[in-house]
Design an enzyme around this catalytic site. Sequence first.
Site, PDB file in Angstrom:
ATOM      1  CG  ASN A  77      74.899 -55.231  31.345  1.00  0.00           C
ATOM      2  OD1 ASN A  77      74.299 -54.513  30.549  1.00  0.00           O
ATOM      3  ND2 ASN A  77      76.146 -54.984  31.742  1.00  0.00           N
ATOM      4  CG  LEU A 157      82.796 -69.022  27.353  1.00  0.00           C
ATOM      5  CD1 LEU A 157      81.486 -68.441  26.830  1.00  0.00           C
ATOM      6  CD2 LEU A 157      82.534 -70.122  28.383  1.00  0.00           C
ATOM      7  CG  ASN A 171      80.322 -60.793  25.723  1.00  0.00           C
ATOM      8  OD1 ASN A 171      80.047 -60.846  26.919  1.00  0.00           O
ATOM      9  ND2 ASN A 171      81.429 -60.212  25.277  1.00  0.00           N
ATOM     10  CG  HIS A 173      83.652 -55.632  24.845  1.00  0.00           C
ATOM     11  ND1 HIS A 173      84.493 -56.346  25.690  1.00  0.00           N
ATOM     12  CD2 HIS A 173      84.403 -54.634  24.316  1.00  0.00           C
ATOM     13  CE1 HIS A 173      85.698 -55.803  25.660  1.00  0.00           C
ATOM     14  NE2 HIS A 173      85.664 -54.763  24.839  1.00  0.00           N
TER      15      HIS A 173
HETATM   16  C1  GAR Z   1      79.861 -54.743  32.168  1.00  0.00           C
HETATM   17  O1  GAR Z   1      80.384 -53.469  31.982  1.00  0.00           O
HETATM   18  C2  GAR Z   1      80.178 -55.614  30.977  1.00  0.00           C
HETATM   19  O2  GAR Z   1      80.152 -54.926  29.761  1.00  0.00           O
HETATM   20  C3  GAR Z   1      81.561 -56.060  31.302  1.00  0.00           C
HETATM   21  O3  GAR Z   1      81.535 -56.341  32.680  1.00  0.00           O
HETATM   22  C4  GAR Z   1      80.582 -55.486  33.295  1.00  0.00           C
HETATM   23  C5  GAR Z   1      79.634 -56.332  34.089  1.00  0.00           C
HETATM   24  O4  GAR Z   1      78.783 -55.529  34.843  1.00  0.00           O
HETATM   25  N1  GAR Z   1      81.956 -57.198  30.539  1.00  0.00           N
HETATM   26  C6  GAR Z   1      83.178 -57.381  30.093  1.00  0.00           C
HETATM   27  O5  GAR Z   1      84.104 -56.631  30.332  1.00  0.00           O
HETATM   28  C7  GAR Z   1      83.369 -58.638  29.306  1.00  0.00           C
HETATM   29  N2  GAR Z   1      84.586 -58.562  28.551  1.00  0.00           N
HETATM   30  P1  GAR Z   1      77.460 -56.117  35.431  1.00  0.00           P
HETATM   31  O6  GAR Z   1      77.842 -57.380  36.201  1.00  0.00           O
HETATM   32  O7  GAR Z   1      76.951 -55.044  36.344  1.00  0.00           O
HETATM   33  O8  GAR Z   1      76.519 -56.396  34.302  1.00  0.00           O
END
Ligand code: GAR
Length: 279
Positions: A77, A157, A171, A173
């Site tokens: 991301n 946090l 954020n 999700h």
């Molecule tokens: C993503 O799928 C994001 O939505 C999730 O972690 C992954 C990170 O991927 N976040 C959560 O689960 C937060 N609760 P990335 O490091 O490749 O962006």
Amino acid sequence: MAVSIAAIGPLHSHGFPSTEAGPKRTATYVNRSAPGFLEFAHALFEEPAPAFPGMHWFAAGARMKRVAVLISGRGSNLGALIEAGKDRSYPAAIVLVLSNRPDAAGLARARAEGIATAVVDHTRFGKDREAFERALQAELERHRIDIVCLAGFMRLLTPWFVRRWEGRLINIHPALLPAFKGLNTHERALAAGVKVHGATVHFVVPDMDSGPIIAQESLAIRDGDDASSLAARVLELEHRIYPKALKLVASGHIEMVDGECRSDLERDASGELILPKGN
Ligand code: GAR
């Protein structure tokens, strides 16, 4: 596939720069991803004596938002946000990537792009979460950050930190909130037998995965999907909506007011779902 943006009636946003082209865009002829460009622009426009009368005013209205992306791992991301920021009309620049894990792969990507990185290793702070967050806060202040994007940042946090960044902390999700808060969202979506799944970008509030929704995109669960196939397809949605959501927040088209998402975007005549304007 529809992208819904929370739009609660017209609002004239205050104090945020417009995304429209104009004289302020002069600076974007410079390579914005070049290390030091933002520092140069700040020195020119903001530090203490303007080069000509009125320059402070000009710069204050014009300045793109300085964004920190907080990661814990892969950073895909983060990559999507970096790519979006290369468009010279984009109203935000990623100037800091901050990780709580020294080995987060996203740090290398940031360095390769010439973006400043910092590591605040949470394990050094034991159970003292506020001490960890004070160290985060110090980095964010040092880099004069306007907006913080959590992108796979796997630390909860505290209200202390969240309140400091209210309305400027977002954020992503991997689920259609408010369904499937927390971890293992794809496994739980499959176990629940839902037919539609997706991703959400939201403002962060003290309650986990509960803040006002900025953007969502959905997909249909297919026969034969498993957690990993679903994760891969949801990730594609994430990479589309996060840059759009950040753009809307950075440009002031969407903001958090009284715990709600307010937008000056027009509603889609067809109903509840609207495409984000300002792409
Ligand atoms: C993503 O799928 C994001 O939505 C999730 O972690 C992954 C990170 O991927 N976040 C959560 O689960 C937060 N609760 P990335 O490091 O490749 O962006």
